[in-house]
Design a protein around this motif. Structure first.
Motif, mmCIF file in Angstrom:
data_model
loop_
_atom_site.group_PDB
_atom_site.id
_atom_site.type_symbol
_atom_site.label_atom_id
_atom_site.label_comp_id
_atom_site.label_asym_id
_atom_site.label_seq_id
_atom_site.Cartn_x
_atom_site.Cartn_y
_atom_site.Cartn_z
ATOM 1 N N ALA A 197 0.839 -1.203 0.000
ATOM 2 C CA ALA A 197 0.000 0.000 0.000
ATOM 3 C C ALA A 197 0.874 1.254 0.000
ATOM 4 C CB ALA A 197 -0.923 -0.004 1.216
ATOM 5 N N LYS A 198 0.440 2.268 -0.754
ATOM 6 C CA LYS A 198 1.144 3.550 -0.825
ATOM 7 C C LYS A 198 0.200 4.673 -0.395
ATOM 8 C CE LYS A 198 4.714 1.520 -2.765
ATOM 9 N NZ LYS A 198 6.008 1.357 -2.082
ATOM 10 N N LEU B 93 1.577 15.314 -5.477
ATOM 11 C CA LEU B 93 1.644 15.242 -6.931
ATOM 12 C C LEU B 93 0.554 14.356 -7.528
ATOM 13 C CD1 LEU B 93 5.509 14.974 -7.364
ATOM 14 C CD2 LEU B 93 4.070 17.009 -7.485
ATOM 15 N N ARG B 94 0.235 13.258 -6.861
ATOM 16 C CA ARG B 94 -0.757 12.348 -7.435
ATOM 17 C C ARG B 94 -1.315 11.414 -6.378
ATOM 18 N NH1 ARG B 94 2.692 9.436 -11.836
ATOM 19 N NH2 ARG B 94 3.510 11.560 -11.966
ATOM 20 N N ASN B 95 -2.450 10.820 -6.702
ATOM 21 C CA ASN B 95 -3.066 9.842 -5.805
ATOM 22 C C ASN B 95 -2.404 8.470 -5.980
ATOM 23 O OD1 ASN B 95 -4.941 11.742 -4.857
ATOM 24 N ND2 ASN B 95 -6.337 11.309 -6.568
ATOM 25 N N ALA B 96 -2.307 7.736 -4.869
ATOM 26 C CA ALA B 96 -1.692 6.414 -4.910
ATOM 27 C C ALA B 96 -2.614 5.419 -5.610
ATOM 28 C CB ALA B 96 -1.388 5.943 -3.486
ATOM 29 N N ILE B 97 -2.022 4.443 -6.265
ATOM 30 C CA ILE B 97 -2.803 3.376 -6.913
ATOM 31 C C ILE B 97 -3.298 2.432 -5.833
ATOM 32 C CG2 ILE B 97 -2.700 1.483 -8.579
ATOM 33 C CD1 ILE B 97 -0.352 2.966 -9.896
ATOM 34 N N PRO B 98 -4.610 2.114 -5.810
ATOM 35 C CA PRO B 98 -5.153 1.240 -4.761
ATOM 36 C C PRO B 98 -4.509 -0.144 -4.775
ATOM 37 C CG PRO B 98 -6.905 2.361 -5.972
ATOM 38 C CD PRO B 98 -5.647 2.612 -6.729
ATOM 39 N N VAL B 99 -4.546 -0.801 -3.619
ATOM 40 C CA VAL B 99 -3.929 -2.126 -3.481
ATOM 41 C C VAL B 99 -4.585 -3.132 -4.416
ATOM 42 C CG1 VAL B 99 -3.630 -4.074 -1.895
ATOM 43 C CG2 VAL B 99 -3.139 -1.742 -1.120
ATOM 44 N N ARG B 100 -5.896 -3.118 -4.507
ATOM 45 C CA ARG B 100 -6.593 -4.077 -5.371
ATOM 46 C C ARG B 100 -6.135 -3.933 -6.827
ATOM 47 N NH1 ARG B 100 -11.185 -6.697 -4.278
ATOM 48 N NH2 ARG B 100 -11.989 -6.202 -6.357
ATOM 49 N N LEU C 278 -3.054 2.710 -16.827
ATOM 50 C CA LEU C 278 -1.795 3.107 -16.206
ATOM 51 C C LEU C 278 -0.696 3.146 -17.262
ATOM 52 C CD1 LEU C 278 -1.987 0.827 -13.034
ATOM 53 C CD2 LEU C 278 -2.485 3.271 -13.131
ATOM 54 N N GLY C 279 0.385 3.839 -16.948
ATOM 55 C CA GLY C 279 1.502 3.888 -17.873
ATOM 56 C C GLY C 279 2.201 2.534 -17.989
ATOM 57 N N ILE C 280 2.884 2.326 -19.108
ATOM 58 C CA ILE C 280 3.570 1.052 -19.334
ATOM 59 C C ILE C 280 4.648 0.823 -18.281
ATOM 60 C CG2 ILE C 280 5.088 -0.180 -20.939
ATOM 61 C CD1 ILE C 280 3.556 1.044 -23.234
ATOM 62 N N THR D 157 4.783 2.104 -15.356
ATOM 63 C CA THR D 157 4.119 1.910 -14.061
ATOM 64 C C THR D 157 3.655 0.469 -13.910
ATOM 65 O OG1 THR D 157 3.385 4.206 -14.018
ATOM 66 C CG2 THR D 157 2.239 2.666 -12.575
ATOM 67 N N CYS D 158 3.070 -0.102 -14.969
ATOM 68 C CA CYS D 158 2.612 -1.496 -14.934
ATOM 69 C C CYS D 158 3.782 -2.448 -14.708
ATOM 70 C CB CYS D 158 1.886 -1.847 -16.228
ATOM 71 S SG CYS D 158 0.305 -1.004 -16.443
ATOM 72 N N HIS D 159 4.876 -2.199 -15.402
ATOM 73 C CA HIS D 159 6.057 -3.055 -15.236
ATOM 74 C C HIS D 159 6.567 -2.993 -13.797
ATOM 75 C CE1 HIS D 159 9.730 -5.166 -16.242
ATOM 76 N NE2 HIS D 159 10.450 -4.159 -15.779
ATOM 77 N N LYS D 160 6.604 -1.786 -13.247
ATOM 78 C CA LYS D 160 7.063 -1.618 -11.878
ATOM 79 C C LYS D 160 6.121 -2.317 -10.893
ATOM 80 C CE LYS D 160 8.160 2.010 -8.520
ATOM 81 N NZ LYS D 160 8.177 3.483 -8.275
ATOM 82 N N LEU D 161 4.816 -2.209 -11.127
ATOM 83 C CA LEU D 161 3.846 -2.851 -10.237
ATOM 84 C C LEU D 161 3.988 -4.373 -10.255
ATOM 85 C CD1 LEU D 161 0.571 -0.777 -10.819
ATOM 86 C CD2 LEU D 161 2.091 -0.739 -8.834
ATOM 87 N N VAL D 162 4.188 -4.939 -11.437
ATOM 88 C CA VAL D 162 4.338 -6.400 -11.540
ATOM 89 C C VAL D 162 5.517 -6.871 -10.699
ATOM 90 C CG1 VAL D 162 4.906 -8.294 -13.105
ATOM 91 C CG2 VAL D 162 3.231 -6.586 -13.791
ATOM 92 N N LEU D 163 6.647 -6.173 -10.817
ATOM 93 C CA LEU D 163 7.830 -6.591 -10.060
ATOM 94 C C LEU D 163 7.643 -6.380 -8.560
ATOM 95 C CD1 LEU D 163 10.759 -5.289 -12.317
ATOM 96 C CD2 LEU D 163 9.781 -7.578 -12.195
ATOM 97 N N GLU D 164 7.005 -5.264 -8.178
ATOM 98 C CA GLU D 164 6.805 -4.991 -6.754
ATOM 99 C C GLU D 164 5.883 -6.026 -6.107
ATOM 100 O OE1 GLU D 164 5.374 -1.045 -6.298
ATOM 101 O OE2 GLU D 164 7.340 -0.096 -6.539
ATOM 102 N N VAL D 165 4.782 -6.347 -6.769
ATOM 103 C CA VAL D 165 3.834 -7.310 -6.201
ATOM 104 C C VAL D 165 4.440 -8.709 -6.200
ATOM 105 C CG1 VAL D 165 1.550 -8.345 -6.450
ATOM 106 C CG2 VAL D 165 1.852 -5.895 -6.854
#
Length: 485
Positions: free
Chosen positions: A182-183, A188-195, A220-222, A224-232
């Motif tokens: 969770a962020k 600057l911007r709203n955090a992307i929800p956990v779900r 979402l940006g490309i 951003t998606c790549h970063k989310l996949v690795l983080e999760v």
């Protein structure tokens, strides 16, 4: 008269002496012959002993040569892998420095925008009316598809088709990971929800679609998606793997033994082992190490891969995995590099068996089928029962690759990050198996991993005798089938 009487006696004595001389001569000849025979036997025995010594020396030299070559090969692979890890660490450090610089520049830009807004420059709305600060411009993307999936009344079947799991299982994963991914909202911007974060990762793993399509689906940006996949995926490996993918305790091992014995009649089996290959894009370094000869010959296309070795219980749940070794390594070498092998040498697997295919060697704790030609009835029957246990692992890997289609495609993930993604797939597979999530039969795929018999297939005399005893016991107690007929 006396002289006449003495002469016959003298003649008799002379005859006796002649007889004695003849007997002595005969005896001497026999002795010489016997000595010659004994000498010949001794020479033959010495020659045989010498031949045996030469043969033993030759075998010893050959064994030393094989051991030397094996040690050189092992050392080369270990050095290569160490250099590879060092290279990737340096690359990651470079990327980390670049990211820090980018963030510093972005932060400086944000401060500049904020100061301009507060100072009320010409043509701008100043802060005198309430002190409201301007925000950086963010591209507004369409996320209608995800908003539709996120609705409470979204059909269960449609959700499962997209994410390979039910809503309840998806919610469980979100709850488990919430505090780690969770962020908080920023200026600057709203955090992307956990779900949404979890959904991006799971949908990417489930479909294997490129990041540009993931970007369109979730708005979402490309990058951003790549970063989310690795983080999760990293969170799944660090948080959920210790809970859902671990070696069983003593009570669980006893249950596993009983279940495997009910399947095959073979006692003390605690796991079924299999090694599969995951296709990758040709790496920039050490290309030959990742070259997959079998897949290249089958597909008529140059193929590269990394390996995933897994041990499963009777339910198809992974209890041990070894991920990331180059695709050119045979199954027995991958096994020798695994942590499972080290733990087994430390006594973890004493008096139990892990069943493997013919690609593994027969060892004190690894049980494999007979591989020689012209098998006996008993050996055929034993192989049939071993195949039933092996089928458990193969079916598990079939469902793993069926659920997570990214395992069929050459992914965009960097080679150093791939073990994290593959580990996450194994953990998610376990969660689905434990919660009895059924997989669509259309998603099942066929495994194409050719097994190569190791150069040294028999590494334990004790296990050879134990395997023969098990084979005879199965046939004697009518546990072995006759499907091979």
């Amino acid at each position: 008269m006396n002289e006449t009487k003495k002469r016959p006696r003298k003649k008799t004595l002379q005859q006796d002496d002649d007889n004695i001389s003849f007997e002595q001569h005969t005896t001497n000849n026999k002795t010489k012959d016997l000595k010659g025979i004994i000498t010949s036997l001794i020479l033959l025995e010495d020659q045989e002993h010498t031949d045996q010594q030469h043969q033993t020396t030759a075998l010893s030299q050959e064994k030393q040569l094989l051991d030397s070559n094996h040690n050189k090969t092992t050392k080369t692979m270990v050095d290569y892998y160490s250099n590879l890890q060092q290279y990737y660490s340096q690359v990651e450090q470079t990327h980390r420095v670049k990211r820090h610089k980018s963030r510093a520049i972005a932060a400086a830009g944000a401060v500049a925008v904020s100061s301009v807004s507060n100072n009320g420059l010409p043509g701008k709305q100043g802060s005198a009316g309430g002190g409201q600060q301007r925000r950086l411009w963010v591209k507004d993307r369409d996320k209608e598809w995800w908003d539709e999936c996120n609705r409470p009344d979204y059909p269960e079947e449609d959700f499962k088709q997209s994410f390979r799991m039910s809503k309840a299982t998806f919610e469980l994963i979100c709850e488990e990971l919430h505090s780690f991914i969770a962020k908080e909202d920023t200026t600057l911007r709203n955090a992307i929800p956990v779900r949404q974060r979890v959904a991006v990762c799971i949908w990417r793993l489930a479909t294997g679609e490129p990041l540009r399509l993931v970007s369109k689906r979730f708005g979402l940006g490309i990058s951003t998606c790549h970063k989310l996949v690795l983080e999760v995926c990293s969170a799944i490996r660090n948080v959920l793997m210790p809970k859902y993918l671990q070696w069983p305790d003593e009570d669980s091992l006893n249950k596993i033994k009983n279940e495997f014995e009910s399947i095959s009649g073979i006692p003390n089996v605690v796991g079924s082992m299999y090694t599969t290959h995951i296709p990758i894009i040709a790496p920039k370094i050490s290309v030959a190490a990742y070259f997959n000869k079998k897949h290249t010959e089958r597909n008529q296309k140059t193929s590269y891969s990394i390996t995933v070795q897994g041990v499963v219980d009777p339910r198809g749940v992974f209890t041990d995995v070894c991920i990331g070794w180059p695709g050119s390594m045979p199954d027995d070498q991958v096994l020798e590099k695994s942590a499972l092998y080290q733990r087994a040498n430390g006594g973890l697997l004493k008096d139990v068996w892990i069943v493997g295919s013919s690609g593994y060697p027969l060892m004190d704790w690894v049980l494999v089928p007979y591989t020689q030609q012209h098998l006996t009835w008993t050996q055929h029957a034993f192989n049939e029962k071993i195949a039933e246990i092996q089928k458990v692992a193969k079916d598990a890997f079939t469902r793993l690759k069926g659920r997570w289609s990214c395992l069929h495609k050459r992914t965009e993930v960097k080679l150093q990050d791939l073990p994290v993604v593959l580990g996450a797939c194994c953990v998610l597979h376990n969660i689905c198996e434990i919660r009895k999530e059924e997989i669509d039969p259309k998603l099942n795929t066929e495994l194409f991993d050719d097994e190569m018999v190791p150069e040294v297939a028999l590494r334990s005399v004790t296990s050879i005798k134990a395997r023969d005893a098990m084979a005879h016991n199965l046939l004697h107690h009518c546990h072995a089938g006759t499907g091979f007929l």
